[in-house]
Write a protein that holds these residues in place. Structure first.
Motif, short mmCIF file in Angstrom:
data_model
loop_
_atom_site.label_atom_id
_atom_site.label_comp_id
_atom_site.label_asym_id
_atom_site.label_seq_id
_atom_site.Cartn_x
_atom_site.Cartn_y
_atom_site.Cartn_z
N SER A 199 0.84 -1.20 0.00
CA SER A 199 0.00 0.00 0.00
C SER A 199 0.87 1.25 0.00
CB SER A 199 -0.91 0.00 1.23
OG SER A 199 -0.13 0.02 2.41
N ASP A 200 0.22 2.41 -0.04
CA ASP A 200 0.96 3.67 -0.01
C ASP A 200 1.78 3.80 1.26
OD1 ASP A 200 -0.08 4.38 -2.44
OD2 ASP A 200 -1.76 5.50 -1.60
N ALA A 201 1.20 3.37 2.40
CA ALA A 201 1.92 3.49 3.67
C ALA A 201 3.14 2.59 3.69
CB ALA A 201 0.98 3.13 4.82
N ALA A 202 3.08 1.43 3.03
CA ALA A 202 4.21 0.50 3.05
C ALA A 202 5.39 1.00 2.22
CB ALA A 202 3.77 -0.87 2.56
N VAL A 203 5.12 1.77 1.17
CA VAL A 203 6.21 2.25 0.32
C VAL A 203 6.58 3.69 0.61
CG1 VAL A 203 5.58 0.67 -1.52
CG2 VAL A 203 4.64 2.98 -1.51
N ALA A 204 5.89 4.32 1.56
CA ALA A 204 6.21 5.71 1.89
C ALA A 204 7.64 5.79 2.43
CB ALA A 204 5.21 6.25 2.90
N GLY A 205 8.41 6.70 1.90
CA GLY A 205 9.79 6.87 2.33
C GLY A 205 10.76 5.91 1.69
N LEU A 206 10.27 5.02 0.86
CA LEU A 206 11.15 4.03 0.23
C LEU A 206 12.21 4.72 -0.63
CD1 LEU A 206 9.99 0.75 -1.47
CD2 LEU A 206 11.50 2.28 -2.69
N THR A 207 11.76 5.55 -1.56
CA THR A 207 12.70 6.19 -2.47
C THR A 207 13.55 7.25 -1.78
OG1 THR A 207 10.92 7.69 -3.13
CG2 THR A 207 11.29 5.74 -4.50
N ALA A 208 13.03 7.84 -0.69
CA ALA A 208 13.82 8.83 0.02
C ALA A 208 14.99 8.18 0.75
CB ALA A 208 12.94 9.60 1.01
N SER A 209 14.81 6.94 1.24
CA SER A 209 15.87 6.25 1.97
C SER A 209 16.83 5.53 1.03
CB SER A 209 15.26 5.23 2.94
OG SER A 209 14.41 5.87 3.87
N LEU A 210 16.30 4.93 -0.02
CA LEU A 210 17.12 4.13 -0.93
C LEU A 210 17.60 5.03 -2.08
CD1 LEU A 210 14.90 0.92 -1.01
CD2 LEU A 210 16.70 1.54 0.59
N THR A 211 18.52 5.88 -1.79
CA THR A 211 18.97 6.87 -2.78
C THR A 211 19.87 6.26 -3.85
OG1 THR A 211 20.83 7.42 -1.32
CG2 THR A 211 18.82 8.74 -1.12
N LYS A 212 20.37 5.03 -3.63
CA LYS A 212 21.24 4.39 -4.62
C LYS A 212 20.48 3.52 -5.61
CE LYS A 212 25.32 4.27 -1.58
NZ LYS A 212 26.39 3.43 -1.01
N LEU A 213 19.16 3.51 -5.50
CA LEU A 213 18.37 2.64 -6.37
C LEU A 213 18.56 3.01 -7.84
CD1 LEU A 213 14.83 2.00 -4.83
CD2 LEU A 213 16.62 0.35 -5.32
N GLN A 214 18.78 1.96 -8.65
CA GLN A 214 18.85 2.13 -10.09
C GLN A 214 17.69 1.41 -10.80
OE1 GLN A 214 22.71 0.83 -11.42
NE2 GLN A 214 23.81 2.12 -9.97
N ARG A 215 17.16 0.36 -10.16
CA ARG A 215 16.07 -0.42 -10.74
C ARG A 215 15.00 -0.61 -9.67
NH1 ARG A 215 17.96 -3.21 -15.29
NH2 ARG A 215 16.37 -4.80 -15.03
N LEU A 216 13.77 -0.18 -9.97
CA LEU A 216 12.66 -0.25 -9.02
C LEU A 216 11.45 -0.86 -9.72
CD1 LEU A 216 11.37 0.36 -6.28
CD2 LEU A 216 10.84 2.66 -7.13
N ASN A 217 10.96 -1.97 -9.17
CA ASN A 217 9.81 -2.68 -9.73
C ASN A 217 8.78 -2.87 -8.62
OD1 ASN A 217 7.95 -4.33 -10.94
ND2 ASN A 217 9.42 -5.83 -11.69
N SER A 229 5.31 -3.48 -9.44
CA SER A 229 4.11 -3.84 -10.19
C SER A 229 3.23 -4.80 -9.40
CB SER A 229 4.50 -4.47 -11.53
OG SER A 229 5.28 -5.64 -11.32
N GLY A 230 1.92 -4.73 -9.67
CA GLY A 230 0.98 -5.65 -9.06
C GLY A 230 0.68 -5.38 -7.60
N ASN A 231 0.79 -4.12 -7.15
CA ASN A 231 0.50 -3.77 -5.77
C ASN A 231 -0.75 -2.91 -5.69
OD1 ASN A 231 2.88 -4.94 -4.20
ND2 ASN A 231 3.95 -3.77 -5.78
N GLN A 232 -0.91 -2.16 -4.58
CA GLN A 232 -2.09 -1.33 -4.37
C GLN A 232 -1.69 0.12 -4.12
OE1 GLN A 232 -5.33 -2.10 -4.70
NE2 GLN A 232 -4.70 -4.13 -5.40
N ILE A 233 -0.77 0.62 -4.90
CA ILE A 233 -0.32 2.00 -4.75
C ILE A 233 -1.33 2.91 -5.43
CG2 ILE A 233 1.54 3.62 -5.23
CD1 ILE A 233 3.45 1.25 -5.30
N ARG A 234 -1.82 3.92 -4.68
CA ARG A 234 -2.83 4.85 -5.19
C ARG A 234 -2.26 6.23 -5.48
NH1 ARG A 234 -8.41 3.84 -3.47
NH2 ARG A 234 -8.62 1.73 -2.67
N GLN A 235 -1.39 6.74 -4.58
CA GLN A 235 -0.91 8.11 -4.67
C GLN A 235 0.51 8.15 -5.22
OE1 GLN A 235 -2.86 10.63 -4.19
NE2 GLN A 235 -4.56 9.33 -3.50
N PRO A 236 0.79 8.98 -6.21
CA PRO A 236 2.15 9.07 -6.75
C PRO A 236 3.16 9.62 -5.76
CG PRO A 236 0.76 10.80 -7.66
CD PRO A 236 -0.15 9.89 -6.89
#
Length: 648
Positions: free
Chosen positions: A189-207, A209-216
């Protein structure tokens, strides 16, 4: 034993790889030091399939005894009903890669305290527990993490959603070395991925798909080095336009993710939120400047022009994309000159009332010199194939010069099955037979071509002749009417003269023919000339057994008549041999083969007679040459005799 140790290391390792893991680690190392080092090098990578519980128990005992000595890479593959009890505490501290695919594990069984040096972890289709993400957080050296289809674990169980969110937040805050993250079909959900990209600043590949993300805003800010982003098949209301707009606003103002969420909400209410279109595209290019791979299938795109800012994009996958304004989508693709892979399969309009003037498909394909994969199949947007000029069609847009795709290898244009009520509504949606003349010129490197249901009406073998220009490259071909178009006036009916052209494409490995209602036994016999064929599908054959015999195409349980041949079965003969065996049971095929053999025999007699005449002429020439040689020898002898007499 000395003969083994004197072998080159690569040869010795290949011999040792034939041994089972227990012998390799339990017995070979005790022989000598040379074999010990080579055996441990081979045993460092282990991949095992556990089909039954007994095999799982034996492998667990092996890991408990030998796992701490050598393992650097471990793959465990098991069916979902096999209970696996691996002693994770016995795994080696130097274990760097772990893959768990399938299987059933006890609660709290998957732990990583003894494998903190893991750099790659993949868990797919296992029955996990609610604390899995919390335990993954100890792997601070992890660089690649993949969680796919976790069954009844913390990511799917609704009762433990709050605990899942807490474990996810802890994992994102600890796994700061991640460069690749894939969480597919995990109900995030949105709450589970909140802060993901802010913490993982070295990410080059992010997948994701198939979840319940509503808010960009949950995905913001995007990591600066991100090159691959896959968010397909999330919540149906997730609009990619909101994500692109929020990313641009965040880059421009340096605001927080919460402020970016407000910007996205404003964008949802108004088209561009007062921002100039050029400024938006420039800011997106700064925020997503390195993005090369984007997959947004099953989502919405209310503002297609926002794609223009993704100048470095090489792969765009947008299946079943909901688009408000299809022509703007084509216009947005025009400046993306770096595209190599483009999929717009099943794209359809979100609001039928918002239809603009048709845009030109030629414009979208201009300056795409490196495009190698193009999928416009099963499109619901009839404007997608309309040319800018009045009366234009899909064919004129797709086949009209001056654009060319010299590196295009895959072209998929299969059509949606149309009902009787809509078959003639969109004539511009189809190709015309004469459009095929331009196809080999525009796409000279084609290897896979799918034209099912795209051509209106009957197509003669002469009209398929341009495809022979692709005989040196084409390996897969699909043609004929749509699989559910039978009985419609727009269906493409394949005939014997068409198959006589197809059988000249000698490099074909896969052939699909749909709506072969006018094909006979003799036409099918011609396909036996395709010696490299690995898969053959001929569907909707005529019901009349006088046209196609029952021995050649028996009826299925549904009453349909079709031919499906493949070499995928173990020790299956070649497809042409399987087809020839069936054709030998047909009287019409036997007569055709007899006539063909008689013609070949007559032609062979003519060739033999010609060769005999040539041989006779050669013999006469040889005899004449020998006579000339004899005359010259006689003249030479006379001259020598005269010279000898004169000297005396």
């Amino acid at each position: 034993m000395d003969c083994l140790t004197t072998l080159p290391p690569e040869v010795l390792q290949r011999l040792l790889s034939k041994l089972d893991q227990t012998t390799l680690i339990g017995a070979v190392p005790s022989v000598c030091k040379a074999l010990r080092s080579q055996a441990l090098a081979v045993a460092a990578s282990v991949s095992v399939g556990l089909e039954r519980k007994a095999a799982a128990d034996r492998f667990a005992a092996w890991v408990a005894k030998h796992g701490h000595t050598a393992l650097a890479s471990l793959e465990v593959l098991a069916p979902s009903n096999v209970h696996v009890q691996l002693p994770f505490s016995a795994t080696a501290q130097q274990l760097q890669r772990l893959v768990l695919a399938g299987g059933r594990y006890n609660q709290q069984a998957i732990c990583f305290e003894a494998a903190v040096q893991l750099t790659s972890l993949e868990i797919a289709g296992v029955t996990a527990d609610h604390g899995l993400l919390h335990r993954i957080a100890v792997l601070t050296s992890l660089q690649s993490l993949a969680l796919h289809n976790i069954d009844s674990g913390p990511i799917i169980d609704a009762a433990s959603r709050q605990r899942t969110v807490a474990g996810a937040q802890l994992a994102w805050s600890q796994l700061t070395q991640l460069t690749a993250l894939s969480c597919c079909q995990c109900d995030l959900s949105d709450a589970a991925v909140a802060g993901l990209t802010a913490s993982l600043t070295k990410l080059q590949r992010l997948n994701l798909s198939g979840n319940q993300i509503r808010q960009p805003a949950a995905l913001l800010p995007l990591p600066p080095g991100l090159t691959l982003l896959t968010i397909s098949n999330n919540h149906q209301h997730l609009d990619i336009s909101q994500l692109l707009t929020a990313a641009a606003a965040l880059q421009a103002s340096g605001s927080s993710a919460a402020e970016a969420a407000d910007a996205a909400a404003i964008h949802a209410g108004s088209s561009t939120a007062g921002m100039d279109m050029c400024d938006q595209q420039q800011q997106q290019q700064q925020q997503l400047g390195g993005l090369q791979h984007l997959e947004v299938s099953g989502l919405a795109l209310s503002e297609p022009h926002l794609l223009t800012g993704l100048q470095t994009l090489t792969h765009l996958v947008a299946k079943d994309l909901k688009v408000d304004n299809p022509p703007l989508l084509l216009e947005a693709l025009a400046p993306l000159s770096a595209l190599r892979h483009l999929e717009l399969r099943g794209t359809f309009r979100k609001r039928p009332g918002s239809v603009a003037d048709p845009a030109s498909l030629s414009l979208a394909l201009t300056d795409k010199q490196h495009l190698s994969f193009l999928d416009l199949g099963q499109n619901r947007i009839h404007e997608l194939g309309a040319a800018a000029q009045p009366g234009g069609s899909f064919g004129t847009a797709l086949m009209t010069p001056p654009w060319q795709l010299p590196e295009l290898q895959v072209l998929l244009l299969d059509c949606l099955p149309l009902s009787r009520g809509t078959s003639d509504d969109f004539p511009q949606y189809r190709l015309q037979a004469h459009d095929l003349q331009q196809l080999p010129r525009n796409c000279p490197s084609l290897q896979q071509l799918d034209l099912r249901g795209r051509i209106h009406g009957e197509v003669s073998g002469r009209e398929l002749q341009p495809l022979l220009q692709l005989a040196g490259t084409l390996t897969s071909l699909s043609l004929g009417g749509g699989e559910f178009d039978r009985g419609l006036t727009c269906s493409w009916v394949v005939r014997d003269d068409g198959l006589s052209v197809v059988c000249q494409l000698s490099r074909l490995e896969s052939l699909t023919v749909v709506n072969a209602s006018d094909v006979s036994d003799v036409g099918l016999l011609s396909l036996c000339k395709l010696k490299q064929l690995r898969e053959l599908r001929v569907l909707q054959l005529p019901a009349d057994e006088e046209a196609v015999s029952e021995a050649l195409a028996p009826r299925t349980r549904a009453g349909e008549r079709e031919i499906k041949l493949s070499t995928k079965r173990h020790k299956a003969p070649n497809v042409w041999q399987q087809l020839l065996t069936r054709c030998n049971r047909s009287p019409a095929c036997l007569r055709a083969r007899q006539k063909e053999l008689e013609q070949e025999l007559v032609a062979a007699h003519k060739v033999a007679a010609k060769e005999r005449r040539r041989a006779a002429a050669a013999e006469r020439d040889a005899a004449a040459a020998q006579g000339e040689v004899a005359a010259l020898r006689q003249q030479l002898a006379e001259l020598q005799a005269a010279n000898s007499q004169g000297s005396q």
